[in-house]
Enzyme design. Structure first.
Site, PDB file in Angstrom:
ATOM      1  N   TYR A 151      34.273  27.053  31.593  1.00 44.81           N
ATOM      2  CA  TYR A 151      33.126  26.749  31.254  1.00 44.81           C
ATOM      3  C   TYR A 151      33.125  25.781  29.918  1.00 44.81           C
ATOM      4  O   TYR A 151      31.886  25.225  29.992  1.00 44.81           O
ATOM      5  CB  TYR A 151      32.282  27.883  30.999  1.00 44.81           C
ATOM      6  CG  TYR A 151      31.717  28.572  31.971  1.00 44.81           C
ATOM      7  CD1 TYR A 151      32.043  28.448  33.320  1.00 44.81           C
ATOM      8  CD2 TYR A 151      30.754  29.965  32.118  1.00 44.81           C
ATOM      9  CE1 TYR A 151      31.664  29.162  34.459  1.00 44.81           C
ATOM     10  CE2 TYR A 151      30.257  30.598  33.020  1.00 44.81           C
ATOM     11  CZ  TYR A 151      30.825  30.405  34.255  1.00 44.81           C
ATOM     12  OH  TYR A 151      30.294  31.200  35.375  1.00 44.81           O
ATOM     13  N   GLU A 183      45.038  31.587  31.264  1.00 43.68           N
ATOM     14  CA  GLU A 183      44.680  32.025  32.801  1.00 43.68           C
ATOM     15  C   GLU A 183      46.006  31.827  33.363  1.00 43.68           C
ATOM     16  O   GLU A 183      46.317  32.587  34.649  1.00 43.68           O
ATOM     17  CB  GLU A 183      43.717  31.064  33.405  1.00 43.68           C
ATOM     18  CG  GLU A 183      42.229  31.240  33.020  1.00 43.68           C
ATOM     19  CD  GLU A 183      41.589  32.464  33.611  1.00 43.68           C
ATOM     20  OE1 GLU A 183      41.556  32.456  35.065  1.00 43.68           O
ATOM     21  OE2 GLU A 183      40.710  33.187  33.158  1.00 43.68           O
ATOM     22  N   THR A 190      31.359  30.929  25.300  1.00 40.56           N
ATOM     23  CA  THR A 190      30.726  29.620  25.773  1.00 40.56           C
ATOM     24  C   THR A 190      29.169  30.062  26.034  1.00 40.56           C
ATOM     25  O   THR A 190      28.233  29.360  25.670  1.00 40.56           O
ATOM     26  CB  THR A 190      31.444  28.820  26.697  1.00 40.56           C
ATOM     27  OG1 THR A 190      32.829  28.724  26.111  1.00 40.56           O
ATOM     28  CG2 THR A 190      31.054  27.645  27.029  1.00 40.56           C
ATOM     29  N   CYS A 213      31.554  35.976  27.629  1.00 35.02           N
ATOM     30  CA  CYS A 213      32.147  34.760  27.276  1.00 35.02           C
ATOM     31  C   CYS A 213      31.182  34.078  26.025  1.00 35.02           C
ATOM     32  O   CYS A 213      30.169  33.992  25.962  1.00 35.02           O
ATOM     33  CB  CYS A 213      31.765  33.855  28.691  1.00 35.02           C
ATOM     34  SG  CYS A 213      31.875  31.859  28.689  1.00 35.02           S
ATOM     35  N   HIS A 215      39.304  34.412  25.910  1.00 33.98           N
ATOM     36  CA  HIS A 215      40.618  34.317  26.552  1.00 33.98           C
ATOM     37  C   HIS A 215      41.781  34.412  25.402  1.00 33.98           C
ATOM     38  O   HIS A 215      42.959  34.535  25.607  1.00 33.98           O
ATOM     39  CB  HIS A 215      40.836  32.917  27.147  1.00 33.98           C
ATOM     40  CG  HIS A 215      40.154  32.693  28.539  1.00 33.98           C
ATOM     41  ND1 HIS A 215      38.880  32.867  28.702  1.00 33.98           N
ATOM     42  CD2 HIS A 215      40.772  32.696  29.750  1.00 33.98           C
ATOM     43  CE1 HIS A 215      38.637  32.655  30.127  1.00 33.98           C
ATOM     44  NE2 HIS A 215      39.994  32.714  30.743  1.00 33.98           N
ATOM     45  N   CYS A 254      36.989  32.865  21.701  1.00 34.82           N
ATOM     46  CA  CYS A 254      36.909  32.638  22.986  1.00 34.82           C
ATOM     47  C   CYS A 254      37.528  33.831  23.520  1.00 34.82           C
ATOM     48  O   CYS A 254      38.632  34.269  23.055  1.00 34.82           O
ATOM     49  CB  CYS A 254      37.882  31.417  23.357  1.00 34.82           C
ATOM     50  SG  CYS A 254      37.902  31.240  25.142  1.00 34.82           S
ATOM     51  N   ASP A 314      32.583  36.621  32.625  1.00 39.58           N
ATOM     52  CA  ASP A 314      33.121  35.714  31.835  1.00 39.58           C
ATOM     53  C   ASP A 314      33.372  34.462  33.191  1.00 39.58           C
ATOM     54  O   ASP A 314      33.270  34.729  34.174  1.00 39.58           O
ATOM     55  CB  ASP A 314      34.367  35.828  31.356  1.00 39.58           C
ATOM     56  CG  ASP A 314      35.164  34.944  30.535  1.00 39.58           C
ATOM     57  OD1 ASP A 314      34.394  33.924  30.006  1.00 39.58           O
ATOM     58  OD2 ASP A 314      36.464  34.858  30.706  1.00 39.58           O
ATOM     59  N   SER A 315      33.698  33.157  32.487  1.00 43.45           N
ATOM     60  CA  SER A 315      34.176  32.298  33.360  1.00 43.45           C
ATOM     61  C   SER A 315      35.475  32.484  34.266  1.00 43.45           C
ATOM     62  O   SER A 315      35.996  31.949  35.334  1.00 43.45           O
ATOM     63  CB  SER A 315      34.439  30.941  32.829  1.00 43.45           C
ATOM     64  OG  SER A 315      35.399  31.130  31.610  1.00 43.45           O
TER      65      SER A 315
HETATM   66  N1  DGL Z   1      36.422  32.975  28.040  1.00 43.28           N
HETATM   67  C1  DGL Z   1      35.337  31.905  27.634  1.00 43.28           C
HETATM   68  C2  DGL Z   1      34.720  31.895  26.223  1.00 43.28           C
HETATM   69  O1  DGL Z   1      35.022  32.921  25.704  1.00 43.28           O
HETATM   70  C3  DGL Z   1      35.622  30.240  27.864  1.00 43.28           C
HETATM   71  C4  DGL Z   1      36.742  29.827  28.821  1.00 43.28           C
HETATM   72  C5  DGL Z   1      36.322  28.685  29.477  1.00 43.28           C
HETATM   73  O2  DGL Z   1      36.376  27.560  28.831  1.00 43.28           O
HETATM   74  O3  DGL Z   1      35.786  28.733  30.462  1.00 43.28           O
HETATM   75  O4  DGL Z   1      34.278  30.958  25.563  1.00 43.28           O
END
Ligand code: DGL
Length: 276
Positions: free
Chosen positions: A45, A160, A78, A76, A194, A192, A13-14
């Site tokens: 990301y 984060e 994204t 992730c 996160h 997402c 993941d990012s």
């Molecule tokens: N955790 C990532 C997702 O699921 C993205 C977070 C980011 O913007 O880096 O999209």
């Protein structure tokens, strides 16, 4: 030489968000070994262009492939929404799985258990919303469902930072979902990785909506596919043995170890710093 089925599963993941998917993978596949990479140096990301997301995703995947993995999970949304076909092509025949389709399955299932006419609200990064990946995946499964999308870029930073319970965080969450609370029955799809750290706060803000994410369905899909491919580890034969997970981050290893537990729901062991 190590048998392919006993190699670890790579997950990236990012940042720390993908640990929510890793947590579900640990539950579904307890005997497997994993290598998790959080590209914390280049997070987020979700505000980057398509070209940059593909480049970063390929570099993160390459770092895991170089360490020897039997499958890759793009934890992730994204990167899954934008780069999955590029990763599958570049690393073939390595099995590469994303989180968007499983997330769509979870949302459609949740909506089907609610009142007729329940809509799905996708809460995700800017890039995921503008890619239309979730909209397409949901329509494929249930063409009749009404779908709304909302980019929530601040949530990634709040997650984060480990600020999931702060008043400011709750105000921002409430502000971003406010427009959907009057739209009748709806399912909030956390698009997402996160965002699951905010599940409880969201259900407290609105007690009537249901909140789903892609973690458990992704883990289920990965377990099923690895079984079909004959890629489950031999450790399954000895039920006493639990797999190991190695953690890599491109920045802030100490912080990753400290905050990562909120996403993983248990303490992390050592986090190694790596350069992509
Ligand atoms: N955790 C990532 C997702 O699921 C993205 C977070 C980011 O913007 O880096 O999209």
């Amino acid at each position: 030489m190590q048998q392919t089925s006993n190699l670890p599963i790579g997950v990236f993941d990012s940042g720390m968000g993908g640990l929510t998917v890793l947590s579900a993978l640990h539950s579904s596949l307890p005997q497997e070994n994993f290598i998790y990479l959080g590209d914390t140096a280049r997070l987020p990301y979700g505000t980057k262009t398509r070209e940059t997301v593909i480049k970063y995703a390929e570099q993160a995947a390459s770092a895991l492939v170089a360490r020897g993995i039997k499958a890759l999970v793009v934890a992730c949304n994204t990167a899954s929404g934008i780069a999955l076909p590029a990763l599958q092509k570049r690393f073939a025949p390595l099995p590469v799985y994303g989180v968007v389709e499983p997330g769509a399955i979870a949302a459609v299932h949740a909506a089907s258990t609610q009142a007729i006419g329940t809509s799905v609200v996708v809460l995700a990064t800017e890039s995921t919303i503008s890619s239309g990946a979730y909209q397409k995946a949901i329509i494929k499964l249930a063409p009749q469902i009404r779908i709304f999308g909302r980019a929530c870029p601040l949530w990634v930073t709040l997650a984060e930072m480990g600020n999931r319970d702060a008043n400011l965080t709750r105000d921002i969450l409430a502000h971003d979902i406010r427009g959907f609370l009057q739209k009748g029955s709806c399912v909030f799809l956390l698009g997402c990785t996160h965002f699951p750290v905010f599940s409880q706060a969201l259900t407290e803000i609105s007690t009537t909506v249901s909140v789903v994410d892609s973690a458990a369905t992704t883990a289920g899909v990965v377990a099923e596919k690895l079984k079909t491919l004959g890629l489950l580890t031999d450790n399954l034969l000895s039920d006493a043995k639990h797999g190991q997970t190695r953690y890599l981050a491109t920045d802030g290893a100490a912080r990753f170890k400290q905050v990562g537990g909120q996403f993983l729901k248990c303490a992390l062991n050592e986090v190694e710093l790596v350069d992509l």
